[in-house]
Design an enzyme around this catalytic site. Structure first.
Site, PDB file in Angstrom:
ATOM      1  N   CYS A  99      -5.251   5.974  -3.874  1.00  0.00           N
ATOM      2  CA  CYS A  99      -4.538   4.698  -3.786  1.00  0.00           C
ATOM      3  C   CYS A  99      -3.138   4.939  -4.337  1.00  0.00           C
ATOM      4  CB  CYS A  99      -5.256   3.620  -4.591  1.00  0.00           C
ATOM      5  SG  CYS A  99      -4.337   2.060  -4.697  1.00  0.00           S
ATOM      6  N   CYS A 107       0.865  -1.182   0.000  1.00  0.00           N
ATOM      7  CA  CYS A 107       0.000   0.000   0.000  1.00  0.00           C
ATOM      8  C   CYS A 107       0.900   1.229   0.000  1.00  0.00           C
ATOM      9  CB  CYS A 107      -0.906  -0.006   1.225  1.00  0.00           C
ATOM     10  SG  CYS A 107      -1.949   1.460   1.374  1.00  0.00           S
TER      11      CYS A 107
END
EC number: 5.1.1.7
Length: 265
Positions: free
Chosen positions: A199, A74
């Protein structure tokens, strides 16, 4: 479970619950992680992170999706954890840390502004209707005329489970080209199973896909700015015969801290 301290961070609208686990005292079941991330019954987050010790770097990043499953890399979470580690005084201006996809370097460029070195991308597919590449997490990229007009949840969910991705799935990004080096993006994230405000690995994938499909192939250093719904990010890289030295830049800051009292029966 007795009360344990937690920290809430956000990075361009991606929000994370972070636990300082350098002494190894915390572990959570998938059920508890999902409960922590639940926005009505828990703290609320896109995922949780444990900051742990690592023998060869400044710290280790352990990340779980909001559904409780261990996650692939991430990017925004990594930047948030770097901001947290800096708050703890683990480094001054630059650091290295281990994540699920390997070693990362990071820098504090200013107040609440973090640059994170990403891994080289892999599994590149440039098709007529879409692109696919793995930037630490798998990403499907579709270029659209107006990203804000897309029903991100409905369309993203269709693609996320469709062939060739299947149950393992891919994150789905709808990308609008605003200029030669400026993009706008909307992302459906697997594991969260919803649209997120940003993201980091998706922004990275979109910038690379755009450069390879649409951008001028001038050799040298490039910067592509990407506008997510949660904030402005940038991807920088060097291009010779291929793209290398990829960095994700953007905001990351503390929101609040508190005590978590455990799973309520």
């Amino acid at each position: 479970m007795s009360a344990i301290p937690f920290y809430k961070y956000q990075a361009a609208g991606n929000d994370f619950v972070i636990f300082d686990n350098r002494n190894g005292q915390f572990s959570f079941s998938a059920q508890e992680i999902a409960r922590i991330c639940h926005r009505q019954f828990g703290i609320g987050a896109d995922g949780i992170m444990l900051l742990e010790t690592d023998a060869s770097t400044d710290f280790k990043m352990v990340y779980f999706n909001a559904d409780g499953a261990p996650s692939s890399m991430c990017g925004n979470g990594g930047r948030a954890l770097v901001a947290f580690a800096h708050h703890l005084g683990l480094f001054e201006n630059s650091c290295s840390f281990m994540a699920v996809d390997g070693l990362h370097q990071a820098k504090v460029l200013g107040p609440n502004y973090i640059a994170l070195e990403m891994q080289d991308y892999k599994d590149l597919l440039l098709a007529d209707t879409h692109c696919f590449l793995d930037t630490g997490s798998p990403h499907h990229i579709e270029f659209v005329a107006q990203s804000e007009a897309v029903d991100v949840v409905q369309e993203g969910r269709k693609i996320r489970y469709a062939a060739p991705y299947g149950e393992k799935g891919a994150n789905v990004n709808f990308v609008e080209v605003l200029g030669p080096k400026q993009l706008q993006i909307a992302t459906y994230e697997r594991g969260v199973e919803n649209e997120t405000l940003a993201c980091g690995t998706g922004v990275t994938a979109a910038a690379i896909a755009h450069f390879l499909q649409h951008g001028p192939k001038a050799k040298g250093h490039h910067r592509i700015e990407v506008r997510a719904k949660g904030g402005e990010l940038a991807v920088e890289f060097d291009y010779q015969e291929e793209i290398k030295n990829i960095w994700l830049l953007g905001p990351a800051q503390a929101v609040f801290q508190g005590q978590y009292f455990g799973l309520q029966k």
